[in-house]
Design an enzyme around this catalytic site. Structure first.
Site, PDB file in Angstrom:
ATOM      1  CE  LYS A  16       0.316   8.065   9.373  1.00  0.00           C
ATOM      2  NZ  LYS A  16      -0.358   7.151  10.268  1.00  0.00           N
ATOM      3  CD  GLU A  50     -11.606   1.181   6.035  1.00  0.00           C
ATOM      4  OE1 GLU A  50     -11.604   0.167   5.310  1.00  0.00           O
ATOM      5  OE2 GLU A  50     -12.631   1.634   6.584  1.00  0.00           O
ATOM      6  CB  CYS A  83      -1.045   2.111   4.870  1.00  0.00           C
ATOM      7  SG  CYS A  83      -2.624   2.934   4.730  1.00  0.00           S
ATOM      8  NE  ARG A 107      -1.004   9.803   0.276  1.00  0.00           N
ATOM      9  CZ  ARG A 107      -2.112   9.638   0.999  1.00  0.00           C
ATOM     10  NH1 ARG A 107      -2.208  10.155   2.208  1.00  0.00           N
ATOM     11  NH2 ARG A 107      -3.133   8.942   0.509  1.00  0.00           N
ATOM     12  N   GLY A 112       5.517   1.117  -0.738  1.00  0.00           N
ATOM     13  CA  GLY A 112       5.298   2.552  -0.564  1.00  0.00           C
ATOM     14  C   GLY A 112       3.877   2.791  -0.116  1.00  0.00           C
TER      15      GLY A 112
HETATM   16  C1  UDX Z   1      -2.281  -1.303   2.544  1.00  0.00           C
HETATM   17  C2  UDX Z   1      -2.991  -2.538   3.119  1.00  0.00           C
HETATM   18  O1  UDX Z   1      -2.985  -3.585   2.132  1.00  0.00           O
HETATM   19  C3  UDX Z   1      -4.385  -2.199   3.578  1.00  0.00           C
HETATM   20  O2  UDX Z   1      -5.002  -3.331   4.146  1.00  0.00           O
HETATM   21  C4  UDX Z   1      -4.259  -1.084   4.599  1.00  0.00           C
HETATM   22  O3  UDX Z   1      -5.462  -0.720   5.146  1.00  0.00           O
HETATM   23  C5  UDX Z   1      -3.564   0.122   3.980  1.00  0.00           C
HETATM   24  O4  UDX Z   1      -2.277  -0.271   3.523  1.00  0.00           O
HETATM   25  P1  UDX Z   1      -2.263   0.015   0.234  1.00  0.00           P
HETATM   26  O5  UDX Z   1      -1.212   0.893   0.838  1.00  0.00           O
HETATM   27  O6  UDX Z   1      -3.381   0.665  -0.509  1.00  0.00           O
HETATM   28  O7  UDX Z   1      -2.963  -0.882   1.376  1.00  0.00           O
HETATM   29  O8  UDX Z   1      -1.531  -0.960  -0.796  1.00  0.00           O
HETATM   30  P2  UDX Z   1      -1.064  -2.469  -0.993  1.00  0.00           P
HETATM   31  O9  UDX Z   1      -1.697  -2.986  -2.216  1.00  0.00           O
HETATM   32  O10 UDX Z   1      -1.210  -3.301   0.221  1.00  0.00           O
HETATM   33  O11 UDX Z   1       0.482  -2.233  -1.325  1.00  0.00           O
HETATM   34  C6  UDX Z   1       1.378  -1.555  -0.438  1.00  0.00           C
HETATM   35  C7  UDX Z   1       2.770  -1.469  -1.050  1.00  0.00           C
HETATM   36  O12 UDX Z   1       3.411  -2.731  -1.070  1.00  0.00           O
HETATM   37  C8  UDX Z   1       2.778  -0.982  -2.486  1.00  0.00           C
HETATM   38  O13 UDX Z   1       3.887  -0.115  -2.661  1.00  0.00           O
HETATM   39  C9  UDX Z   1       2.965  -2.244  -3.302  1.00  0.00           C
HETATM   40  O14 UDX Z   1       3.529  -2.023  -4.569  1.00  0.00           O
HETATM   41  C10 UDX Z   1       3.900  -3.022  -2.393  1.00  0.00           C
HETATM   42  N1  UDX Z   1       3.851  -4.474  -2.592  1.00  0.00           N
HETATM   43  C11 UDX Z   1       2.691  -5.142  -2.400  1.00  0.00           C
HETATM   44  C12 UDX Z   1       5.010  -5.154  -2.941  1.00  0.00           C
HETATM   45  O15 UDX Z   1       6.086  -4.565  -3.102  1.00  0.00           O
HETATM   46  N2  UDX Z   1       4.953  -6.517  -3.093  1.00  0.00           N
HETATM   47  C13 UDX Z   1       3.814  -7.214  -2.892  1.00  0.00           C
HETATM   48  O16 UDX Z   1       3.849  -8.446  -3.037  1.00  0.00           O
HETATM   49  C14 UDX Z   1       2.644  -6.514  -2.557  1.00  0.00           C
END
Ligand code: UDX
Length: 429
Positions: A261, A149, A258, A325, A255
């Site tokens: 972890k 996923e 995903c 989380r 954070g």
């Molecule tokens: C992520 C992956 O993108 C997704 O493909 C996977 O299946 C699950 O993990 P998600 O955790 O929902 O998805 O969030 P995402 O939008 O990717 O952001 C993750 C973290 O990185 C957030 O804390 C976000 O604020 C941070 N982030 C993201 C940054 O600090 N800088 C960035 O440029 C992008």
């Protein structure tokens, strides 16, 4: 096609509703009766744009239902998707206890020819273990495939309806054909590969993105030392088509459920297979240090946090979700309190009730106006549109020398200073 979805967490609910919306008969299964009752009544236990509408529509059409009974869910299902949680174990690797338990439970109810699809994030090689577990409890023919996923919270429905790619990790021809057919309405970009490759691609994708964020955070720290502006640096680098401008805005670190972890699990997996000296160890460590490092940097610039009234804007780990989380706010607020600050917060959806119970130095308010009243420091932590589009000239207190910390580099320094605040961004001097 009858599809059983085991696990009604975030991925499970979204996936169930999406496949039901394509006309399949989907049964979502969970061992938690309260969750099943709530979902059956159309209640989504978390905030995710578009999900409530999709759930209502598919429940009403009776293509989607929920149960706690393995027999009801698995019997006559052609595809069983396993989407249960894989918390990190003591050694840092993924703990497969729920995946194993659900495999044991589904096995006796399997129909001949059923396909068990593992969507939970698991280490490469897990399908063999699952095969063994199921085989010990059934005589029927079945196959195990891996379809990881990639949905993002906040845009999960859109990501599931229009994925950038679908990876089908399977070795058996009939399984590949059926899973391809199932995913064809979502995208033409379906890649068939070994299950181990699909599982590795999932870990590697998240770890790459987390590394990219960590890298730019490091460059932002260097900009603090030499007067460069990280936003100018990113635009300069981004002109190279191999690099691009996307997905690396600096901040308080990544954070969510995903990235932290998956990075630490891949690091632990690498150690377990004899690759102790790996990049993932370092990425995880640097991200852990991010909040204390930035609070120290900003603390130096504002003459220390002790006695300051700080308004923290944004508690969720990113916008458009109520999920906290591994959110930076979980570290920021206690560390500010520890340093003697008084903290008030605002978030459009998320909250930290436990923290509020613990101390009277922290309070969450329901508006930006209330949270920023008499604040010495306004710290924008999450780029919620409600926070980035707010007109802060309205709340400027003429009696205070207020500092605006732009924790996501979302604001124009010029504009913020015109409104009378001192502006501090990330990697900008
Ligand atoms: C992520 C992956 O993108 C997704 O493909 C996977 O299946 C699950 O993990 P998600 O955790 O929902 O998805 O969030 P995402 O939008 O990717 O952001 C993750 C973290 O990185 C957030 O804390 C976000 O604020 C941070 N982030 C993201 C940054 O600090 N800088 C960035 O440029 C992008």
């Amino acid at each position: 096609m009858k599809i059983a979805c085991i696990g009604t967490g975030f991925v499970g609910v979204v996936t169930s509703a999406v496949f039901a919306s394509f006309g399949h008969e989907v049964i979502g299964l969970d061992i938690d009766q309260d969750k099943i009752d709530a979902l059956s009544a159309g209640e989504v236990p978390f905030f995710e744009p578009g999900l409530k509408e999709l759930l209502d529509e598919t429940l009403e059409s009776q293509r989607l239902s929920f149960t706690t009974s393995y027999q009801e869910a698995i019997e006559s299902a052609e595809v069983i998707m396993v989407m249960v949680g894989t918390p990190s174990a003591a050694d840092g690797q993924a703990d497969l206890k729920y995946v194993i338990k659900s495999s044991e439970m589904l096995a006796p109810n399997l129909d001949d020819g059923a396909i068990v699809v593992i969507k939970s994030t698991v280490p490469p090689g897990t399908n063999l273990k699952i095969r063994e577990v199921i085989s010990s409890k059934t005589e029927v023919n079945f196959t195990v495939a891996s379809v990881p996923e990639f949905l993002k919270e906040g845009s999960a429905v859109k990501d599931t309806l229009h994925p950038a790619r679908v990876l089908i990790g399977a070795n058996d021809k009939a399984t590949i054909e059926k899973l391809t057919l199932l995913h064809q309405p979502l995208t033409d970009n379906i890649l068939v590969m070994k299950p181990e490759s699909a599982q590795m691609a999932k870990y590697a994708s998240n770890t790459y993105l987390a590394t990219r964020i960590t890298f730019i955070n490091q460059i932002a720290d260097l900009c603090q030392k030499n007067g460069a502006d990280i936003e100018e640096v990113i635009s300069g680098m981004g002109q190279d088509p191999r690099i691009g401008q996307h997905y690396w805005y600096p901040g308080f670190g990544y954070g969510g459920s995903c990235f932290p972890k998956d990075v630490s699990e891949l690091a632990a997996y690498s150690r377990a297979v004899g690759e102790a000296n790996n990049l993932m160890n370092k990425v995880h460590e640097l991200n852990q240090e991010r909040v204390p490092r930035l609070l120290a940097q900003f603390g130096n610039k504002i003459g220390g946090w002790g006695g300051k009234k700080v308004a923290v804007l944004g508690l969720s780990f990113k916008p458009n979700t109520d999920d906290t989380r591994q959110a930076p706010s979980l570290q920021i607020i206690p560390q500010l309190i520890e340093a003697g600050a008084e903290v008030r917060s605002y978030d459009p959806r998320a909250s930290l009730p436990k923290l509020e119970e613990k101390t009277d130095q922290y309070q969450q308010l329901t508006s930006i106006e209330a949270a920023t009243k008499k604040a010495d420091i306004i710290m924008a932590v999450v780029e919620w549109p409600q926070i980035t589009s707010f007109d802060y000239s309205q709340i400027k207190d003429p009696d205070l020398d207020q500092v605006f910390i732009d924790g996501r580099n979302q604001f124009s320094a010029e504009q913020i200073e015109k409104w009378g605040f001192k502006y501090l961004g990330i990697g900008r001097t």
